[in-house]
Design a protein around this motif. Structure first.
Motif, short mmCIF file in Angstrom:
data_model
loop_
_atom_site.label_atom_id
_atom_site.label_comp_id
_atom_site.label_asym_id
_atom_site.label_seq_id
_atom_site.Cartn_x
_atom_site.Cartn_y
_atom_site.Cartn_z
N ALA A 1 36.25 51.84 45.82
CA ALA A 1 35.42 52.83 45.12
C ALA A 1 35.88 53.01 43.67
O ALA A 1 35.06 53.30 42.80
N ILE A 2 37.18 52.83 43.42
CA ILE A 2 37.68 52.94 42.03
C ILE A 2 37.69 51.59 41.34
O ILE A 2 38.25 51.44 40.27
N ARG A 3 37.05 50.61 41.97
CA ARG A 3 36.84 49.26 41.43
C ARG A 3 38.11 48.41 41.36
O ARG A 3 38.26 47.58 40.46
N ALA A 4 39.01 48.59 42.33
CA ALA A 4 40.12 47.66 42.47
C ALA A 4 39.53 46.31 42.87
O ALA A 4 38.50 46.25 43.54
N ASP A 5 40.14 45.23 42.45
CA ASP A 5 39.63 43.90 42.79
C ASP A 5 40.00 43.47 44.19
O ASP A 5 39.24 42.75 44.84
N ASP A 6 41.16 43.89 44.67
CA ASP A 6 41.60 43.48 46.00
C ASP A 6 42.75 44.37 46.43
O ASP A 6 43.35 45.08 45.60
N CYS A 7 43.05 44.35 47.72
CA CYS A 7 44.22 45.05 48.23
C CYS A 7 44.83 44.20 49.33
O CYS A 7 44.12 43.53 50.08
N VAL A 8 46.15 44.21 49.38
CA VAL A 8 46.90 43.38 50.31
C VAL A 8 48.00 44.23 50.93
O VAL A 8 48.60 45.07 50.25
N SER A 9 48.25 43.99 52.19
CA SER A 9 49.34 44.69 52.87
C SER A 9 50.68 44.26 52.27
O SER A 9 50.88 43.09 51.94
N LYS A 10 51.60 45.20 52.18
CA LYS A 10 52.93 44.89 51.68
C LYS A 10 53.67 43.93 52.61
O LYS A 10 54.62 43.28 52.21
N THR A 11 53.21 43.83 53.84
CA THR A 11 53.86 42.94 54.79
C THR A 11 53.22 41.55 54.81
O THR A 11 53.62 40.70 55.62
N ALA A 12 52.29 41.29 53.93
CA ALA A 12 51.63 39.98 53.88
C ALA A 12 52.64 38.90 53.51
O ALA A 12 53.61 39.15 52.79
N GLY B 1 49.00 55.26 41.49
CA GLY B 1 48.33 53.99 41.24
C GLY B 1 46.82 54.11 41.16
O GLY B 1 46.16 53.43 40.36
N ILE B 2 46.23 54.98 41.97
CA ILE B 2 44.78 55.18 41.96
C ILE B 2 44.35 55.76 40.62
O ILE B 2 43.38 55.30 40.01
N GLU B 3 45.08 56.76 40.13
CA GLU B 3 44.75 57.35 38.84
C GLU B 3 44.91 56.34 37.71
O GLU B 3 44.09 56.29 36.80
N LEU B 4 45.96 55.53 37.77
CA LEU B 4 46.18 54.52 36.74
C LEU B 4 45.05 53.49 36.75
O LEU B 4 44.55 53.09 35.69
N CYS B 5 44.61 53.08 37.92
CA CYS B 5 43.49 52.15 38.02
C CYS B 5 42.23 52.75 37.40
O CYS B 5 41.49 52.06 36.68
N GLN B 6 41.98 54.01 37.64
CA GLN B 6 40.82 54.67 37.05
C GLN B 6 40.90 54.70 35.53
O GLN B 6 39.91 54.49 34.84
N VAL B 7 42.09 54.94 35.00
CA VAL B 7 42.28 54.94 33.55
C VAL B 7 41.99 53.55 32.99
O VAL B 7 41.28 53.40 31.98
N VAL B 8 42.50 52.52 33.65
CA VAL B 8 42.27 51.14 33.21
C VAL B 8 40.78 50.82 33.25
O VAL B 8 40.24 50.22 32.31
N ARG B 9 40.10 51.19 34.31
CA ARG B 9 38.67 50.88 34.46
C ARG B 9 37.81 51.62 33.43
O ARG B 9 36.73 51.17 33.08
N ASN B 10 38.28 52.75 32.93
CA ASN B 10 37.52 53.52 31.96
C ASN B 10 37.86 53.16 30.51
O ASN B 10 37.23 53.68 29.59
N ASP B 11 38.84 52.29 30.31
CA ASP B 11 39.22 51.89 28.97
C ASP B 11 38.43 50.66 28.56
O ASP B 11 38.41 49.66 29.27
#
Length: 75
Positions: free
Chosen positions: A48-59, A13-23
């Motif tokens: 650092a890879i410019r994700a907008d937010d992160c949430v726990s799977k247990t939220a 997922g981190i690599e995919l986010c980086q690809v999206v941010r560079n496109d």
């Protein structure tokens, strides 16, 4: 909106986010991560890879919906 996990079958997922941010076309797409562990290291890495937010799977569902709506509104 793109909702990712850090580790998914067949892709990171981190690599995919980086690809999206560079496109040039997709770089403004909101990206939210669902994570098992909201440790400081993981959160720091995601932002650092410019994700907008992160949430726990247990939220709770209501918290997840609120975070999704907030990400979309910011974009």
């Amino acid at each position: 909106m793109l909702i990712l996990d850090v580790e998914m079958p067949h892709i990171n997922g981190i690599e995919l986010c980086q690809v999206v941010r560079n496109d040039p076309y997709w770089k403004f797409l909101p990206v939210l991560f669902l994570v098992d562990n909201l440790s400081a290291d993981i959160v720091e890495q995601l932002f650092a890879i410019r994700a907008d937010d992160c949430v726990s799977k247990t939220a709770k569902n209501s918290q997840l919906i609120t975070r999704i709506l907030n990400c979309v509104k910011r974009r």
